[in-house]
Design a protein around this motif. Structure first.
Motif, PDB file in Angstrom:
ATOM      1  N   VAL A  68      31.575  38.079  40.034  1.00 13.45           N
ATOM      2  CA  VAL A  68      32.438  37.778  41.193  1.00 13.45           C
ATOM      3  C   VAL A  68      33.356  36.680  41.090  1.00 13.45           C
ATOM      4  O   VAL A  68      34.454  36.931  41.505  1.00 13.45           O
ATOM      5  CB  VAL A  68      31.237  37.205  42.421  1.00 13.45           C
ATOM      6  N   ASP A  69      33.153  35.839  40.107  1.00 16.66           N
ATOM      7  CA  ASP A  69      34.049  34.731  39.754  1.00 16.66           C
ATOM      8  C   ASP A  69      35.167  35.550  39.304  1.00 16.66           C
ATOM      9  O   ASP A  69      36.336  34.970  39.390  1.00 16.66           O
ATOM     10  CB  ASP A  69      33.573  33.879  38.644  1.00 16.66           C
ATOM     11  N   ALA A  70      35.044  36.470  38.191  1.00 20.31           N
ATOM     12  CA  ALA A  70      36.302  37.059  37.564  1.00 20.31           C
ATOM     13  C   ALA A  70      37.089  37.847  38.510  1.00 20.31           C
ATOM     14  O   ALA A  70      38.256  37.680  38.416  1.00 20.31           O
ATOM     15  CB  ALA A  70      35.640  38.103  36.428  1.00 20.31           C
ATOM     16  N   LEU A  71      36.355  38.659  39.503  1.00  9.93           N
ATOM     17  CA  LEU A  71      37.177  39.375  40.482  1.00  9.93           C
ATOM     18  C   LEU A  71      37.977  38.467  41.322  1.00  9.93           C
ATOM     19  O   LEU A  71      39.093  38.539  41.822  1.00  9.93           O
ATOM     20  CB  LEU A  71      36.399  40.247  41.538  1.00  9.93           C
ATOM     21  N   THR A  77      45.353  35.995  41.452  1.00 11.52           N
ATOM     22  CA  THR A  77      46.597  35.953  40.589  1.00 11.52           C
ATOM     23  C   THR A  77      47.536  37.024  41.073  1.00 11.52           C
ATOM     24  O   THR A  77      48.771  37.088  40.868  1.00 11.52           O
ATOM     25  CB  THR A  77      46.346  36.219  39.261  1.00 11.52           C
ATOM     26  N   LEU A  78      47.154  38.050  41.985  1.00 12.37           N
ATOM     27  CA  LEU A  78      47.650  38.995  42.355  1.00 12.37           C
ATOM     28  C   LEU A  78      48.618  38.706  43.460  1.00 12.37           C
ATOM     29  O   LEU A  78      48.155  37.964  44.430  1.00 12.37           O
ATOM     30  CB  LEU A  78      47.037  40.102  43.148  1.00 12.37           C
ATOM     31  N   ALA A  79      50.149  38.823  43.317  1.00 15.38           N
ATOM     32  CA  ALA A  79      50.858  38.383  44.430  1.00 15.38           C
ATOM     33  C   ALA A  79      51.444  39.643  45.033  1.00 15.38           C
ATOM     34  O   ALA A  79      52.481  40.186  44.464  1.00 15.38           O
ATOM     35  CB  ALA A  79      51.966  37.280  43.596  1.00 15.38           C
ATOM     36  N   ALA A  85      49.956  47.746  47.796  1.00 13.21           N
ATOM     37  CA  ALA A  85      48.685  47.799  47.758  1.00 13.21           C
ATOM     38  C   ALA A  85      48.406  47.797  46.155  1.00 13.21           C
ATOM     39  O   ALA A  85      49.190  48.465  45.636  1.00 13.21           O
ATOM     40  CB  ALA A  85      48.187  48.857  48.584  1.00 13.21           C
ATOM     41  N   VAL A  86      47.353  47.479  45.766  1.00 17.38           N
ATOM     42  CA  VAL A  86      46.939  47.701  44.318  1.00 17.38           C
ATOM     43  C   VAL A  86      45.528  48.346  44.441  1.00 17.38           C
ATOM     44  O   VAL A  86      44.547  48.062  45.381  1.00 17.38           O
ATOM     45  CB  VAL A  86      46.658  46.456  43.654  1.00 17.38           C
ATOM     46  N   ASN A  87      45.238  49.357  43.649  1.00 14.96           N
ATOM     47  CA  ASN A  87      43.949  50.132  43.389  1.00 14.96           C
ATOM     48  C   ASN A  87      43.338  49.314  42.236  1.00 14.96           C
ATOM     49  O   ASN A  87      43.891  49.645  41.104  1.00 14.96           O
ATOM     50  CB  ASN A  87      44.162  51.688  43.485  1.00 14.96           C
ATOM     51  N   LEU A  88      42.269  48.776  42.494  1.00 22.17           N
ATOM     52  CA  LEU A  88      41.309  48.274  41.402  1.00 22.17           C
ATOM     53  C   LEU A  88      40.027  48.815  41.414  1.00 22.17           C
ATOM     54  O   LEU A  88      39.171  48.387  42.234  1.00 22.17           O
ATOM     55  CB  LEU A  88      41.429  46.812  41.578  1.00 22.17           C
TER      56      LEU A  88
END
Length: 93
Positions: A68-71, A77-79, A85-88
């Motif tokens: 959870v912390d990593a996500l 950091t995503l701007a 949109a971003v697919n992760l």
């Protein structure tokens, strides 16, 4: 940021899990915030928490919170603009 989003979404019931026992206890008013530079953040979080009908604040061990912390760090950091949109994909090993 998460409290602001939940408030804007008109969520009425919220469960907050954090790996900082100090921060959880400060938000529960069990501990006083002593660092001057952290007081405004605590005040803002406290005001945002008042927007919810029900809030549960619970401490989780850091070792149980690594994914959870990593996500959360990645999301911070995503701007993106509002039209992007971003697919992760999220996977377990």
């Amino acid at each position: 940021m998460g409290l602001q989003m939940a408030s804007k979404m008109k969520i009425s019931s919220l469960e907050v899990y954090g790996d900082s026992m100090l921060m959880i206890n400060q938000l529960l008013t069990h501990y006083e915030v002593r660092k001057d530079d952290l007081i405004p953040y605590n005040q803002m979080a406290t005001q945002l928490l008042e927007n919810f009908d029900f809030v549960m604040l619970e401490h989780v061990l850091r070792k149980d919170n690594q994914i959870v912390d990593a996500l959360a760090n990645l999301a911070a950091t995503l701007a993106l603009t509002k039209d992007e949109a971003v697919n992760l994909p999220v996977c377990h090993r």
